[in-house]
Design an enzyme around this catalytic site. Structure first.
Site, PDB file in Angstrom:
ATOM      1  CG  HIS A   1      43.055  31.204  38.121  1.00 15.51           C
ATOM      2  ND1 HIS A   1      41.790  31.533  37.743  1.00 15.51           N
ATOM      3  CD2 HIS A   1      42.931  30.114  38.904  1.00 15.51           C
ATOM      4  CE1 HIS A   1      40.934  30.645  38.235  1.00 15.51           C
ATOM      5  NE2 HIS A   1      41.607  29.782  38.955  1.00 15.51           N
TER       6      HIS A   1
ATOM      7  CE1 TYR B   1      40.134  27.572  42.737  1.00 18.49           C
ATOM      8  CE2 TYR B   1      41.770  28.273  41.127  1.00 18.49           C
ATOM      9  CZ  TYR B   1      40.578  27.641  41.423  1.00 18.49           C
ATOM     10  OH  TYR B   1      39.824  27.100  40.437  1.00 18.49           O
TER      11      TYR B   1
ATOM     12  NE  ARG C   1      35.595  43.007  33.890  1.00 19.85           N
ATOM     13  CZ  ARG C   1      36.538  42.299  34.516  1.00 19.85           C
ATOM     14  NH1 ARG C   1      37.074  41.247  33.922  1.00 19.85           N
ATOM     15  NH2 ARG C   1      36.955  42.634  35.719  1.00 19.85           N
ATOM     16  NE  ARG C   2      38.368  45.838  34.555  1.00 18.27           N
ATOM     17  CZ  ARG C   2      39.623  45.429  34.607  1.00 18.27           C
ATOM     18  NH1 ARG C   2      40.347  45.455  33.531  1.00 18.27           N
ATOM     19  NH2 ARG C   2      40.156  45.029  35.731  1.00 18.27           N
TER      20      ARG C   2
ATOM     21  CG  HIS D   1      32.507  33.643  37.314  1.00 21.43           C
ATOM     22  ND1 HIS D   1      32.110  32.382  37.695  1.00 21.43           N
ATOM     23  CD2 HIS D   1      33.824  33.716  37.577  1.00 21.43           C
ATOM     24  CE1 HIS D   1      33.156  31.715  38.161  1.00 21.43           C
ATOM     25  NE2 HIS D   1      34.209  32.521  38.104  1.00 21.43           N
ATOM     26  CG  PHE D   2      34.461  38.643  39.368  1.00 20.73           C
ATOM     27  CD1 PHE D   2      34.059  39.760  40.049  1.00 20.73           C
ATOM     28  CD2 PHE D   2      34.991  38.785  38.086  1.00 20.73           C
ATOM     29  CE1 PHE D   2      34.157  41.005  39.475  1.00 20.73           C
ATOM     30  CE2 PHE D   2      35.091  40.037  37.508  1.00 20.73           C
ATOM     31  CZ  PHE D   2      34.671  41.150  38.204  1.00 20.73           C
ATOM     32  CG  HIS D   3      29.916  40.828  41.946  1.00 23.33           C
ATOM     33  ND1 HIS D   3      30.461  41.315  40.794  1.00 23.33           N
ATOM     34  CD2 HIS D   3      30.131  41.780  42.894  1.00 23.33           C
ATOM     35  CE1 HIS D   3      30.976  42.517  41.028  1.00 23.33           C
ATOM     36  NE2 HIS D   3      30.799  42.818  42.289  1.00 23.33           N
TER      37      HIS D   3
HETATM   38  C1  HEM Z   1      27.483  46.067  47.827  1.00 26.73           C
HETATM   39  C2  HEM Z   1      27.895  45.066  47.129  1.00 26.73           C
HETATM   40  C3  HEM Z   1      28.479  45.191  45.744  1.00 26.73           C
HETATM   41  C4  HEM Z   1      27.987  45.850  44.657  1.00 26.73           C
HETATM   42  C5  HEM Z   1      26.705  46.645  44.552  1.00 26.73           C
HETATM   43  C6  HEM Z   1      28.932  45.666  43.585  1.00 26.73           C
HETATM   44  C7  HEM Z   1      28.787  46.184  42.308  1.00 26.73           C
HETATM   45  C8  HEM Z   1      29.697  46.071  41.294  1.00 26.73           C
HETATM   46  C9  HEM Z   1      29.502  46.464  39.941  1.00 26.73           C
HETATM   47  C10 HEM Z   1      28.233  47.108  39.394  1.00 26.73           C
HETATM   48  C11 HEM Z   1      30.625  46.184  39.254  1.00 26.73           C
HETATM   49  C12 HEM Z   1      30.819  46.334  37.753  1.00 26.73           C
HETATM   50  C13 HEM Z   1      31.625  47.462  37.304  1.00 26.73           C
HETATM   51  C14 HEM Z   1      31.810  47.426  35.810  1.00 26.73           C
HETATM   52  O1  HEM Z   1      31.994  46.351  35.216  1.00 26.73           O
HETATM   53  O2  HEM Z   1      31.773  48.491  35.187  1.00 26.73           O
HETATM   54  C15 HEM Z   1      31.557  45.610  40.176  1.00 26.73           C
HETATM   55  C16 HEM Z   1      32.830  45.194  39.853  1.00 26.73           C
HETATM   56  C17 HEM Z   1      33.633  44.461  40.694  1.00 26.73           C
HETATM   57  N1  HEM Z   1      33.305  44.025  41.968  1.00 26.73           N
HETATM   58 FE1  HEM Z   1      31.651  44.471  42.993  1.00 26.73          FE
HETATM   59  N2  HEM Z   1      29.960  44.903  44.022  1.00 26.73           N
HETATM   60  C18 HEM Z   1      29.717  44.582  45.340  1.00 26.73           C
HETATM   61  C19 HEM Z   1      30.501  43.805  46.175  1.00 26.73           C
HETATM   62  C20 HEM Z   1      31.681  43.240  45.794  1.00 26.73           C
HETATM   63  C21 HEM Z   1      32.448  42.367  46.633  1.00 26.73           C
HETATM   64  C22 HEM Z   1      32.066  41.946  48.033  1.00 26.73           C
HETATM   65  C23 HEM Z   1      33.554  42.033  45.908  1.00 26.73           C
HETATM   66  C24 HEM Z   1      34.701  41.152  46.287  1.00 26.73           C
HETATM   67  C25 HEM Z   1      34.982  40.743  47.444  1.00 26.73           C
HETATM   68  C26 HEM Z   1      33.472  42.720  44.638  1.00 26.73           C
HETATM   69  C27 HEM Z   1      34.434  42.653  43.660  1.00 26.73           C
HETATM   70  C28 HEM Z   1      34.365  43.295  42.444  1.00 26.73           C
HETATM   71  C29 HEM Z   1      35.404  43.263  41.461  1.00 26.73           C
HETATM   72  C30 HEM Z   1      36.743  42.554  41.558  1.00 26.73           C
HETATM   73  C31 HEM Z   1      34.952  43.994  40.359  1.00 26.73           C
HETATM   74  C32 HEM Z   1      35.685  44.223  39.038  1.00 26.73           C
HETATM   75  C33 HEM Z   1      36.542  45.431  39.047  1.00 26.73           C
HETATM   76  C34 HEM Z   1      37.153  45.676  37.704  1.00 26.73           C
HETATM   77  O3  HEM Z   1      36.557  45.327  36.671  1.00 26.73           O
HETATM   78  O4  HEM Z   1      38.275  46.210  37.692  1.00 26.73           O
HETATM   79  N3  HEM Z   1      32.317  43.434  44.598  1.00 26.73           N
HETATM   80  N4  HEM Z   1      30.964  45.528  41.422  1.00 26.73           N
HETATM   81 CU   LIG Z   2      41.273  32.402  36.535  1.00 27.01          CU
END
Ligand code: HEM
Ligand SMILES: [Cu+2]
Ligand SMILES: [Cu+2]
Lengths: 268, 78, 582
Positions: free
Chosen positions: C235, C239, C449-450, C386-388
């Site tokens: 967490h 931050y 998710r995932r 949320h985290f997006h």
């Molecule tokens: C082009 C822009 C982006 C797209 C289209 C995108 C799309 C996605 C999608 C569809 C997932 C879901 C995967 C799943 O739950 O199966 C995901 C997960 C995630 N995204 Fe993005 N994302 C983008 C940008 C970003 C940015 C800028 C960050 C952080 C700075 C980010 C951080 C994350 C993280 C931490 C996860 C979770 C990974 C996990 O579950 O292990 N994303 N993203």
């Molecule tokens: Cu947290």
């Protein structure tokens, strides 16, 4: 410190908001009685799941009244059992553990949802009031085919639910002129006695017997079948208890030397 | 009014004090009441409270069955 | 005379520029992988095998939330320290050293992850080179040792960066014994302190448990223990991502709005609260974990809820500073001043939109924080929505907007195209609105998710409003818009960097304050005191849960060996499973 009045008001409002949130959560715990998954389930060595009293035979068990226990073993990428049936109006405690990596056990469209961490037993209780069909899925990544990990939870109307099991022992063959017994074994997984009727249909005959199977016990019913009532050759039979049936075939054979002299294989 | 980007800032005499052409008045701490901020943040507060109530009591409690304590009787859960 | 950062600190400018480019590369690759994921999950376009989806997802997570964010952070913090102390770092060779260390760590982890795409990955140190473990690397999922080593090297690099900022500050302190710590430096130092506190957990988890175990030195792990140590860090790290964005909102956004920071004292209070409360609440990520008593979860929740306070204060201070700017620019009326803000400026607009998204994220974050309501949303796509909003927009969009300020400062070249930049930040906002709104909604009916193919055999999802198909289309559309926005950003960065020198770069300054440091008690600057309290709070929150986890499962767990999922699976299982899938 030089803090503007509006900002002071906002600080107070923020604190009210925060305390309000905590109060709501606390209400959820004491009002509707929502409990968090915790350490009540205890721990378990994943290698010893098969020897564990609870997990050796995962599935549904009746505890008494409307209370049930469901044990589930998660492993990549399935649940055992994969389909769970429970009655409506029941209070069900789930015990879930994992054989390998971290999974989840999440009943889709409900708030029944837990992580399943190897080494730990997740214990949770929920009430199921209405008949329904739910999907179960794993929402924690557990390897390449994580997305195929699913199960079902069927909540059936109370009067359609039982934990009855039927098994039948019967010979395949009898000599013409002899008698045999077909034995039905009825197990009752519920804690209450089960009053029911076991019936055997064979040839064009039907035999019935009323039994009381004690709670968490079993009862045997033996039907005597006389070859004289049967046709020469194959006779299909069916044993029925409530919705369960088991069937087989009984052949009536003419003993060697009785009628003709061509070879048989004796009484092998 | 037309807004102008920061790169047209003109460096003023001292320190980090800068002024841009759009700068029409200087407001000190005493003369400035962030009334607009108070309004916006008040609206935000209301949205948060309403959404919280909706999420907790409608989306969450309405999404039963829910995990409950074994000893407790269950009241008012859908 | 031009007085850009480059002119003031030419050596530091070079390191910072390198750090920013490292972060842009991670953003570029990570963003494209995000598009692949969005199209794959929604079944709009699938060109990878579903098992490879998790390699993609690991890369997306690690590249974006570890590499992109932290490289940008170290650049920003180095800029903030040197600018606000008005002196260079003590020794730029040291600065280069930690930067290079971070590059090596990131490259090692990155190569290990990407090697997972190979048909037959090379075998090194007795195991196959891959790391399909996602960025949370929950044991007993096991990665190649290089993955863990890479992460540790990267983190140690960031520790040294912290040492660099502290050294620079101490050097300044000797020259200025009685002065208050300038606000940007204060923010950097408090953030660095909680970074040390929180990374200790994950580093110990890796060095004591995961790395020896992946090397075969120890036999087994305690999955709940390593998981809890991950979230001890997990967490606070959010931050850590957020603090550079806050730093920009507090110290630059007022200036871009044409005003001054409303309150320096409250800004300090906010950062002190982050130092105190960032770590002793990681258990809120484990609300649904077995093996942790409800009481500890409740404590984590209370801390989490109180940590809303600094963010709510920030909302007020930042908006009030913008309003101040707007009124100085002639804005009138209760809300009419909003029109007087410099909406044509991509830096201002990008940051303002990022802040607006963060307000929305605040709402879904409150839901996530609410212990028992976690049953509804835990590990659903709600959380990803949320985290997006938080790291994916509040942080990432602020960083991109800030880059439109930084890159000219660091290169002495004018931004290639301001209109493209303005379009870019607006597109990101629109794309995220589509994608995250749909994600939040889908979490409410349980979409996980995932998950490569959230389409199941035995049941269907039942949205209360709308349809699964419509939600999928919004996600896919949002992802395409985001990728377009990302491309425009990178184009602007490249074109700016290859452009020619310009004399009209604005001076390197940060915002003035309406109520300055002199209005705040000196005790706020007592970093030792706050650190000590922070450590005590951590001890209070974590001693008992950790003790009971170790007591139950042992330090090394009850014989839990590793699972290299891509190697131990019996091909017959895969065969029959793919049968089922079809
Ligand atoms: C082009 C822009 C982006 C797209 C289209 C995108 C799309 C996605 C999608 C569809 C997932 C879901 C995967 C799943 O739950 O199966 C995901 C997960 C995630 N995204 Fe993005 N994302 C983008 C940008 C970003 C940015 C800028 C960050 C952080 C700075 C980010 C951080 C994350 C993280 C931490 C996860 C979770 C990974 C996990 O579950 O292990 N994303 N993203
Ligand atoms: Cu947290
Ligand atoms: Cu799974």
């Amino acid at each position: 410190m030089n803090i503007h009045t509006y900002e002071k008001v906002w600080i107070v409002a923020s604190m009210v908001l925060i305390v309000g949130f905590i109060a709501t959560i606390t209400y959820g715990a004491v009002g509707p009685g929502i409990a968090m998954i915790d350490d009540d389930g205890g721990d378990i060595n994943p290698d010893e799941i098969n020897d564990d009293e609870r997990f050796a035979e995962p599935g549904v068990e009746h505890v008494g009244g409307n209370e049930y226990e469901v044990t589930v073993v998660a492993q990549a990428w399935s649940y055992t059992p994969s389909e769970i049936e429970i009655p409506a109006n029941s209070e069900v405690t789930f015990y879930v553990t994992s054989r390998d990596v971290t999974h989840s056990f999440s009943v889709v469209g409900t708030n029944v949802n837990t992580m399943v961490v190897p080494g730990q037993v997740s214990e949770m209780t929920a009430k199921f009031d209405e008949p329904d069909e739910y999907g179960i899925l794993c929402n924690e990544y557990c390897g390449e085919y994580h997305h195929t990990m699913e199960g079902k939870l069927n909540v059936v109307p109370e009067d359609e639910f039982d934990l009855t099991e039927l098994s039948v022992e019967a010979d395949d063959e009898i000599d013409a002129g002899n008698e045999t017994t077909i034995t039905a074994n009825v197990t009752n997984g519920m804690q209450e006695d089960l009053e029911t009727t076991v019936s055997l249909e064979i040839g064009n005959q039907t035999q019935e017997e009323d039994v009381t199977v004690p709670g968490d016990g079993s009862e045997e019913v033996a039907f005597t079948v006389d070859s004289a009532d049967l046709d020469e050759g194959d006779n299909d039979w069916t044993v029925t208890v409530d919705d369960y049936e088991e069937s087989g075939t009984l052949s009536v054979v003419t003993p060697e030397g009785n009628e003709s002299a061509d070879g048989g294989d004796g009484d092998a | 009014m037309v807004s102008r980007p920061y790169y047209l800032l003109i460096r003023m005499s001292s320190g980090t004090e800068q002024r841009e052409p759009d700068h029409v008045r200087t407001l000190g701490h005493e003369e400035y009441d962030p009334i607009g901020t108070a309004i916006l943040i008040g609206i935000y507060f209301l949205i948060l409270v309403l959404l919280w109530i909706f999420m907790y009591f409608v989306e969450f409690l309405g999404n039963g069955p829910t995990v409950v304590g074994m000893a407790l009787t269950v009241v008012g859960l859908a | 005379m031009r007085n850009a950062y480059l002119d003031q600190f030419p050596d530091e400018a070079r390191v910072i520029k390198a750090a920013f480019w490292s972060s842009f590369i991670a953003l570029a690759i990570g963003g494209v992988l995000g598009l692949v994921q969005a199209l794959h999950r929604t079944d709009v376009f699938r060109f990878i095998q579903s098992p490879d989806y998790y390699t993609v997802l690991t890369a997306h997570g690690v590249l974006l939330v570890i590499v992109f964010t932290i490289f940008f952070l170290v650049g920003t913090f180095t800029w903030a320290v040197t600018t606000s102390l008005d002196r260079g770092v003590v020794d730029t060779r040291f600065t280069w050293a930690w930067y290079i260390m971070m590059v090596i760590g990131a490259a090692l982890a990155g190569i290990t992850i990407f090697s997972g795409f190979l048909e037959s990955a090379p075998s090194i140190l007795g195991s196959e080179l891959n790391a399909d473990v996602l960025f949370t690397f929950y044991a007993p999922l096991e990665a190649h040792p290089f993955f863990y080593i890479g992460l540790v090297v990267f983190v140690v690099g960031s520790w040294l960066a912290g040492v660099d900022w502290f050294r620079t500050w101490l050097a300044w302190r000797r020259e200025n014994p009685d002065e208050r710590i300038p606000l940007p430096t204060f923010m950097v130092l408090t953030t660095t302190l909680f970074w040390y506190i929180c990374t200790l957990g994950v580093s110990l988890s890796i060095l004591v448990f995961l790395l020896p175990w992946s090397l075969g030195i120890t036999e087994s792990v305690n999955p709940l223990l390593t998981r809890t140590m991950f979230w001890y860090f997990g967490h606070a790290v959010v931050y850590f991502w957020l603090m550079p964005a806050y730093l920009m909102w507090y110290t630059m956004l007022p200036k871009f709005s044409g005003g001054k920071l409303f309150s320096d004292p409250l800004a300090r209070v906010v950062f002190v609260l982050f130092l105190l409360l960032s770590t002793p609440l990681g258990i809120h990520h484990q609300y649904l974990d077995p093996g942790i008593a409800e009481g500890y979860k409740f404590i984590a929740m209370t801390n989490t809820m109180f940590l809303l306070l600094p963010s709510l204060l920030t909302a007020f201070t930042v908006v009030a500073s913008m309003e101040h700017g707007a009124r100085q620019r002639g804005g009138e009326g209760y809300l009419g001043w909003l029109k007087a803000l410099p909406w044509r400026d991509p830096i201002f607009t990008g940051m303002a939109l990022a802040g607006l998204m963060f307000a929305a994220a605040g709402f879904s974050g409150m839901i996530n924080a609410g212990m028992n309501i976690n049953y509804l949303v835990h590990n659903t796509w709600w959380v990803v929505g949320h985290f997006h909003l938080t790291v994916g927009t509040a942080v990432a969009l602020t960083f991109m907007a800030a880059s439109y300020w930084f890159i000219p400062q660091l290169t002495g070249k004018e931004l290639w195209n301001r209109s493209v930049a303005l379009g870019q930040v607006v597109l990101w906002f629109i794309g995220m609105t589509f994608m995250t709104n749909a994600m939040h909604r889908s979490g409410l009916f349980g979409l996980p998710r995932r998950t490569a193919e959230p389409q199941y055999q035995g049941f269907d999802f039942e949205p209360a409003v709308g349809t699964v198909g419509e939600i999928n289309m919004q996600v896919a559309l949002g992802a395409v818009i985001l990728t377009l926005s990302l491309a425009l950003f990178l184009l602007n960065m490249v074109m700016t960097s290859i452009g020619s020198n310009s004399e009209s770069i604005p001076d390197n300054t940060y915002a003035d304050t309406l109520s300055g440091a002199e209005d705040s008690p000196r005790i706020l600057d007592n970093l030792k005191l706050w650190t000590a309290i922070a450590v005590v709070l951590v001890i209070i929150a974590y001693t008992l849960p950790l003790a009971s986890i170790i007591d139950a499962g042992g330090l090394f767990g009850p014989d839990i060996e590793g699972f290299r999922l891509s190697t131990w699976v019996d091909p017959a299982v895969i065969e029959s499973l793919s049968e089922v899938i079809r």
